[in-house]
Write an enzyme that holds these catalytic residues in place. Structure first.
Site, PDB file in Angstrom:
ATOM      1  N   LYS A 100       0.834  -1.203   0.000  1.00  0.00           N
ATOM      2  CA  LYS A 100       0.000   0.000   0.000  1.00  0.00           C
ATOM      3  C   LYS A 100       0.869   1.254   0.000  1.00  0.00           C
ATOM      4  CE  LYS A 100      -1.705   2.637   3.197  1.00  0.00           C
ATOM      5  NZ  LYS A 100      -2.299   3.206   4.369  1.00  0.00           N
ATOM      6  N   ASP A 118      -6.070   0.329   0.685  1.00  0.00           N
ATOM      7  CA  ASP A 118      -6.206   0.536   2.121  1.00  0.00           C
ATOM      8  C   ASP A 118      -7.509  -0.124   2.577  1.00  0.00           C
ATOM      9  OD1 ASP A 118      -8.205   2.206   1.206  1.00  0.00           O
ATOM     10  OD2 ASP A 118      -7.128   4.051   1.675  1.00  0.00           O
TER      11      ASP A 118
END
Length: 197
Positions: A100, A118
């Site tokens: 991420k 996320d």
């Protein structure tokens, strides 16, 4: 919505590390405090750990994050001539940098197509039925197959905003949702409601 007004790769990287498991407002405050006191990568790399901790306290987990921020800064200085790498494999070698974070750097600092996943992106993608996955990593791979590449850069921002405003974890606003008629989750809720009547 996530704010990356400063597209400097180093600042995007540090802000994203600080953003892990905390709210955007706290991340913004911690990032501003850190760079106000230590504006350059050199400053951060050699700052006393206790001072970094105090500056980023708002971001939570500040002992761990302070160590990572300083270590990452030193590695970039010593191994990458002070320049944040623009390659996912190199980014993933940095301590505390997962997919991420690496994808955020690619998208927000370098404008490269990538899909940062996320909690919002993972939850919403599964909730509406775009993917059927268990982990953010699986979600990233699955989304890369179903979302055209030209939309990857915008996807995270759009889903985060959508997740905060409409498709909230608790109390989603189905009546305001522009895609409710295409949403697996909404369809299941409606079906369950019919069974109870």
């Amino acid at each position: 919505m996530r704010v990356f007004e400063d597209r400097d790769p180093y600042r995007v990287l540090i802000r994203t590390i600080l953003s892990q498991r905390t709210r955007d407002e706290n991340t913004d405050e911690a990032t501003a405090s850190l760079f106000e006191r230590y504006p350059s990568i050199e400053d951060v790399a050699y700052a006393p750990l206790e001072e970094i901790e105090a500056l980023i306290r708002k971001a939570g987990f500040y002992h761990v994050k302070a160590g990572r921020v300083r270590e990452v800064s030193r590695i970039i200085l010593e191994e990458y001539d002070g320049k944040v790498p623009d390659d996912i494999n190199e980014l993933l070698k940095l301590p505390g940098v997962g997919r991420k974070t690496a994808n955020c750097v690619l998208v927000y600092a370098f404008g490269r197509p990538a899909i940062p996943v996320d909690t919002h992106v993972h939850r919403i993608s599964n909730r509406i039925g775009l993917v059927d996955t268990r982990t953010p990593e699986e979600t990233e791979r699955a989304l890369m197959k179903v979302i055209p590449r030209e939309y990857w850069i915008e996807l995270n921002d759009l889903m985060v905003q959508f997740g905060q405003d409409i498709c909230r974890p608790l109390g989603p606003r189905h009546e305001e949702c522009p895609i409710a008629d295409h949403c697996d989750y909404y369809f299941r809720i409606k079906e369950e409601g019919k069974k109870k009547v």
